[in-house]
Design an enzyme around this catalytic site. Structure first.
Site, mmCIF file in Angstrom:
data_model
loop_
_atom_site.group_PDB
_atom_site.id
_atom_site.type_symbol
_atom_site.label_atom_id
_atom_site.label_comp_id
_atom_site.label_asym_id
_atom_site.label_seq_id
_atom_site.Cartn_x
_atom_site.Cartn_y
_atom_site.Cartn_z
ATOM 1 N N SER A 365 0.837 -1.196 0.000
ATOM 2 C CA SER A 365 0.000 0.000 0.000
ATOM 3 C C SER A 365 0.881 1.260 0.000
ATOM 4 O O SER A 365 1.783 1.374 -0.833
ATOM 5 C CB SER A 365 -0.968 -0.063 1.187
ATOM 6 N N ASP A 485 -8.443 -5.697 -5.788
ATOM 7 C CA ASP A 485 -8.097 -4.606 -4.886
ATOM 8 C C ASP A 485 -8.867 -3.356 -5.297
ATOM 9 O O ASP A 485 -8.532 -2.701 -6.283
ATOM 10 C CB ASP A 485 -6.586 -4.358 -4.935
ATOM 11 N N HIS A 516 -6.971 -5.815 -0.932
ATOM 12 C CA HIS A 516 -5.775 -5.048 -0.565
ATOM 13 C C HIS A 516 -4.953 -5.830 0.463
ATOM 14 O O HIS A 516 -4.887 -5.467 1.637
ATOM 15 C CB HIS A 516 -6.262 -3.702 -0.008
#
Lengths: 795, 795
Positions: A365, A485, A516
């Site tokens: 991320s 995601d 994610h």
């Protein structure tokens, strides 16, 4: 039952096997002088690493069954000189952690080999050499908990006698856990930045937390795995004050081309010859288990939050070049090119003299994003990055085609709020008093410049697009992303990949079926082992041929989680172009032309709010086609597919549309329809905390996507667009109400297998409750179906 | 905001404070020679244990704010000789982990003290003595993560210089973590039992896993916390083959008085003088964080699965006297009275020479149950037990008043299946071959003798009622139970408590608001610290007055989680008797006589199955009174209560009832009705893994019950009874269809506060989908309301 695929096993000669087995003291030097059955007893005893003496190891043998009627102690009593495949399998499976009561039957152990992809010798083992080879392979086989058998032995103390030898030890191309995890050095230093983002006239200090083997204090230089982690200092929970998205759209032409402020920048003094030991200890353990696994194997873990985070000076400026600079500066220190101090008094200098100047980066991320950012600077010392679920352009995170579009589960979030989330240096009272004014000023500027009013592209976003700078990348590059995601949407990795694929650097891509998420604990792939191979190759110059060991692109199948597809690249060129037209009967048809007109009435957020359901529940009901949402969408459904196809890359939608107001937002979703048990949206925990990352060290779960309850559809991909950008994605035009405009845009990229007998569905709508703004007014959208088309590439 | 109550803080004199602070090197010996402001700087620096040098500690001072305009470094520059309460609070809260940005305001720090029950000095601190006292209290104050500040310092290495001194160190009556958690010894030994449950002619060996401070190898004798844990060797997942409960009731008179088999028993040889070190290492970490917390503080952790579990011989016989015996035998070894070997070859003896012969027991559920079992034997060496959520009679776990009644979420489970669950020694192939015949034979006998047909009491259950043997208890006894535990129902602890309360031993009771949970990580009570006090008193003979430190019975309030009620005991004598009648208008009335008849038709499991919902969902809908379940229940609702009352102990129900078949099962639920935000059914995790149990050691969460979403009712208590036991709970009678019988029985005990303006509801029904059998036939139940009554005691 699920396949424990292994991509990181290197085939090697018997000679190499013997050499490596001797080096780890598994095979005695004088092995040719002892009998087959003695060797077998020795091997099993060694694997029982929890038994510390010959006596204790011998006592363990009786707990293994060789067949459905004999245990290993009794079997060895006759001094056998051969072992059938079944006998080997029975003992092997127990060593791998499987149980004859529940996991397999002693009379048919070979079934487990088939179901779980466990390697077995092809013929009976009738020589010591064959026995050595069989056990070499077994030590390198993934146990029931997903780890290599050798790793489970390490957790039981097998490698403790190797602690403190101050050297790396490799086995089958991977680094072994021969570093004393009870004596990890955990320390903090403060790197001096060139930046002064809090504008106090002093260069910002950046706190760095280091976890490294104590062996690196005794002459061994080790590589560093550096994670630029803005969350490391803590997370300020501001979710309650996310921006209001319940507002009407604004005329996007009013975009005032906001810019990004540049902060003061004064080169810090170069480091002197001074090198004092750190005086502050780091208390955090690694938040990422892959890092901890590699720490036990000799790779230092380095974490830095960067500007604005707890322990560091400065303010957080989400996505700005200053974030790239401060993340890069940690590498400069690791490489010996920048000054750092033992504490914030800046009096005592300290060096990364324990580091071999080979640095890799890891993280997911925001943490993966900063890897892209730093890689584009070509900073010396950075050899490779493993960037997971990363943002490659912040516009693609918070905006899309002229609209304000939220990451999943983050409605109303934006760069200012994410900056606040990470501004953890406000937590300490003294720092709070000092930095509050600069922080508040910056918050105002971010709010203004990010421009939540129009959603248009601007130089603010231009400076946050790392893809413009990929030519600067000098290191090797691994990208990992979930095909589902909806937080960091797959466009981020797809568009980056198209750039990487043209660069003269080694580059790899993994696409899994998660949202994610990380993928380092799956049953279906030995990602952790692959990373061990990779980092040994990149950071320790081990000649293990890691770059050639597995395919360039690995894609997890959306029907069978334990099937991974190997591809040379990921783009539409993998497939054949297919066009689909839309008709007034609600059909998605590849054979007939589109025809007629259809309309829907969008209610903005009104009906959603009165339904009092979550955004996720809304999306499920809305895409499924629940009756109460049907008037605010158009659905076009294909015939069932007669044979399976795979949609590859970014589908494109062309529309001719008019709206009842001189503004509008369009959403398009592509779904797959058919009553089936699809994979769980997130991997299920199969064995919690079952993987031990070292001796009395961290833990990791074993997980995998498994068939879920029966359901009716699955979202393949979607996309959104501002009607006012019909002519130019970067420039809004004035439009008239009730006048048709032609436009087209790409949906998020995918690699999605549609099984035979299921249908494809295209849904046109406007307000996407979890992502778009939710207008307070109603708006009618009408489509001229004769000029609408869906295009995708299939293989 | 929630109160961090503290019951384990001991008030003490300044002299004691000074002595203790010097002993931990917090206060310099020559403190009277340094100034007030130097002392303040020193204290804050010491608490910043992560800073290792004076220089590093000094640099930390600037991160603290003393007021809303000054940091500590600037404040100290003027060499102050006093500190206002606000100034102290500002620094103190930051030291406890609170942030001025988010948790409190620097201009009003005293607000936090009120909301969270944080102690503050009453007046300005204007002498070194006052400063010492303030910091003594602060070190003993619970930080934001729920631990004492001293414990958070320990996690940062404060006590590392004390490692290896081979002695206990106490502070405020509790043991400090001065034991090197990086060097814990983890070893396995095999205790020889008197039993031969697998009937192989050899006494069963019992595997014991020991985790103890390495200091106990250097002359320090330490106490042992022993957990008899049948799950320690692993859990065999047999849930898929639980017994079928979808069957009609059987005439209970057919009960054939099953018995419990007795297994061979041959006294093992007494231990010789031989004492060899263990040769097998234990690889498991403590599954219970309270044990790990105490391990870091010098208390050895000892785990044994007992007969039938992995690593041990024998077979599992759930609840049988043999389980008590084998659990007790581990204590006999710890106390020096029984032989153990280093491995299963029984050649080499090993002693618990590291143990001070003072043993405590810990654990929850089955693990708590075995504490009751062992305590009743009065075995030498056992000084105290802390028995959580324990079964005191197995009949009260799997049966109730003549019916087969499942523990919550365990429909169809019974002693045979729980035995299988724990029979983890089948996992190892060699052991599997050896024990399978005895295991299978025992399974058959358990299935027959437990008698799932009639549900009647028998000698099988009589031998599984530990309450018959409470006179044998010689050790002190702490019971912990959730008032909403529908797995091990509260009757187990209630009936045990009535016995304990008559015994001449120290005994304590904690009742929390959870289901089948631990309570060692709650915000509202410092249970962990209390246990530290307790075990120091009981196992180390520390004179800390632990038994008098907190009330005998502590009960968590069901409305405000951070309120704990102190009681002298727990039974109906705490309240006043109240009778309620039932009438044909569906009223529960304390003023009018009952009158009329009412009936319902029970559908068995039919409607439940076609609804395709979970048992928990069914219970929620059924008790709430959802329309589709109303015809199979009778509801009687009271007027709203004008002022709050608390129901204490076991409500009793008297019924006059006839059934349409010559058999029947009755269920009665008492609920509280009113639209409110009640507490969450399980504690919410407020800070995950925030409590560090030692230096680089285990973790624990911080949790608490918090107000949940609005809902309409809550189950207070329930109970079940076989109609055929109307005359005798231990003996079924033949009954006639359509003939009235009078009966009465007690519901599960409670301590439930009904707030004003809410109502009480009584529900009569038959099939309880998650607990009773689910007949395939319909049955009508008719009640003569003129002879029905609910009785409870209220305070």
């Amino acid at each position: 039952m699920m396949k424990y695929n292994q991509y990181a096993y290197l085939s090697c000669s018997l000679q190499t096997q013997i050499k490596e087995l001797k080096a780890i003291h598994f095979l005695p030097e004088a092995w040719s002088e002892i009998s087959f059955s003695q060797l077998l007893a020795r091997f099993v005893g060694e694997i029982c690493a929890e038994a510390k003496t010959d006596e204790a190891k011998k006592a363990k043998l009786a707990t293994f069954a060789v067949s459905d009627h004999e245990n290993l102690t009794d079997f060895l009593r006759n001094k056998p000189e051969t072992l059938t495949v079944q006998e080997f399998a029975n003992v092997a499976w127990q060593l791998l952690g499987y149980h004859p009561y529940g996991d397999y039957t002693l009379s048919h152990p070979e079934d487990l080999s088939k179901h779980q992809q466990l390697p077995l010798p092809e013929k009976p083992i009738n020589s010591r050499e064959a026995l050595i080879s069989a056990f070499y392979r077994l030590l390198n086989t993934r146990a029931k908990n997903g780890q290599l058998l050798l790793d489970t032995m390490a957790a039981n103390g097998y490698f403790n006698p190797f602690f403190g030898q101050n050297k790396f030890l490799f086995f089958n191309g991977k680094s072994l856990p021969v570093f004393d995890t009870q004596k990890i050095i955990r320390e903090v230093v403060y790197v001096e930045s060139d930046l002064d983002t809090d504008e106090d006239g002093q260069n910002d200090l950046l706190q760095v937390s280091i976890m490294r083997p104590q062996e690196s204090d005794h002459g061994l230089k080790v590589p560093a795995l550096y994670t630029a982690d803005p969350y490391f200092g803590g997370i300020i929970d501001n979710v309650k004050r996310n921006h209001d998205v319940d507002e009407n759209l604004t005329d996007a032409v009013q975009d005032d081309h906001p810019d990004q402020k540049v902060f003061p920048h004064h080169p810090a003094a170069k480091p002197s010859q001074e090198d004092h030991p750190a005086t502050e200890s780091a208390v955090e353990s690694s938040p990422y288990s892959l890092n901890e696994y590699l720490l036990a194997r000799g790779f230092a873990n380095v974490y830095a939050g960067g500007i604005g985070t707890r322990g560091s000076d400065g303010i957080r400026i989400c996505g700005a070049p200053e974030e790239t600079i401060c993340a890069r500066e940690i590498i400069e220190w690791l490489h010996g090119d920048r000054v750092a101090y033992t504490d914030r008094s800046r009096k005592t200098q300290t060096k990364a003299s324990w580091c071999n100047q080979s640095i890799g980066m890891t993280g997911r991320s925001y943490l993966g994003t900063l890897q892209i950012a730093v890689a584009t600077t070509g900073v010396a010392g950075l050899k490779t990055v493993v960037s997971e679920a990363a943002i490659s352009s912040w516009y693609d995170y918070y905006r899309e085609h002229g609209l304000v579009i939220a990451p999943e589960a983050c409605q109303g979030e934006d760069t200012d709020l994410l900056s606040e989330t990470c501004q953890s240096n406000l937590w300490d009272g003294g720092d709070y008093l000092k930095r509050k004014p600069a922080y508040e000023q910056n918050q105002k500027e971010l709010l203004k410049n990010e421009d939540r009013v129009t959603g248009q592209y601007s130089s603010f976003w231009e400076t946050r697009n790392y893809r413009h700078h990929t030519d600067g990348i000098k290191c090797s590059f691994i990208s990992v992303h979930g095909l589902n995601d909806w937080n960091v949407k797959p466009k981020n990795v797809y568009k980056l990949w198209q750039k990487l694929d043209t660069l003269p650097i080694p580059h790899k891509l993994f696409l899994h079926q998660g949202p994610h998420y990380n993928m380092n604990n799956l049953v279906s792939i030995d990602f952790t082992d692959l990373m061990n191979l990779w980092f040994c190759h990149e950071l320790l110059q081990l000649d293990n041929h890691a770059p050639e060991q597995w395919p360039t692109v690995m894609i997890q199948d959306n029907l069978k989680a334990d099937c991974w597809h190997a591809e040379k690249t990921w783009n539409t060129a993998l497939g054949q172009k297919r066009n689909y037209q839309l008709n007034s009967a609600g059909e998605l048809t590849s054979t007939d032309p589109g025809e007629g007109q259809k309309e829907f009435l969008d209610f903005g957020g009104k009906k959603f709010k009165s339904a009092a359901i979550s955004e996720a529940e809304w999306q499920n009901e809305f895409l499924k086609g629940k009756a109460n949402w049907l008037d605010s969408q158009l659905r076009f459904i294909s015939e069932p597919f007669s044979h399976p196809i795979t949609i590859v890359g970014r589908p494109k939608i062309k529309l001719r549309v008019k709206a009842s107001l001189p503004k509008g937002q369009l959403s398009v979703a592509l779904i797959e329809l058919g009553k089936r048990r699809r994979l769980t949206p997130i991997p299920r925990t199969l064995m919690a905390r079952s993987q031990k990352l070292g001796y009395r060290f961290g833990y990791e779960d074993l997980k995998e996507f498994v068939p879920d309850k029966m359901n009716e559809f699955k979202l393949i991909t979607k996309g959104h667009m501002n009607l006012q950008n019909y002519a130019d994605m970067k420039k809004a035009r004035t439009i008239n109400a009730d006048e048709f405009y032609e436009l087209s845009f790409f949906l998020q990229p995918t690699y999605y297998q549609i099984p035979a007998e299921t249908k494809l569905g295209l849904i046109l709508y406007s307000t996407d409750q979890g992502m778009t703004k939710r207008p307070l007014e109603e708006e009618k959208y009408t489509f001229d179906l004769s000029d609408c088309q869906l295009t995708f590439y299939q293989k």
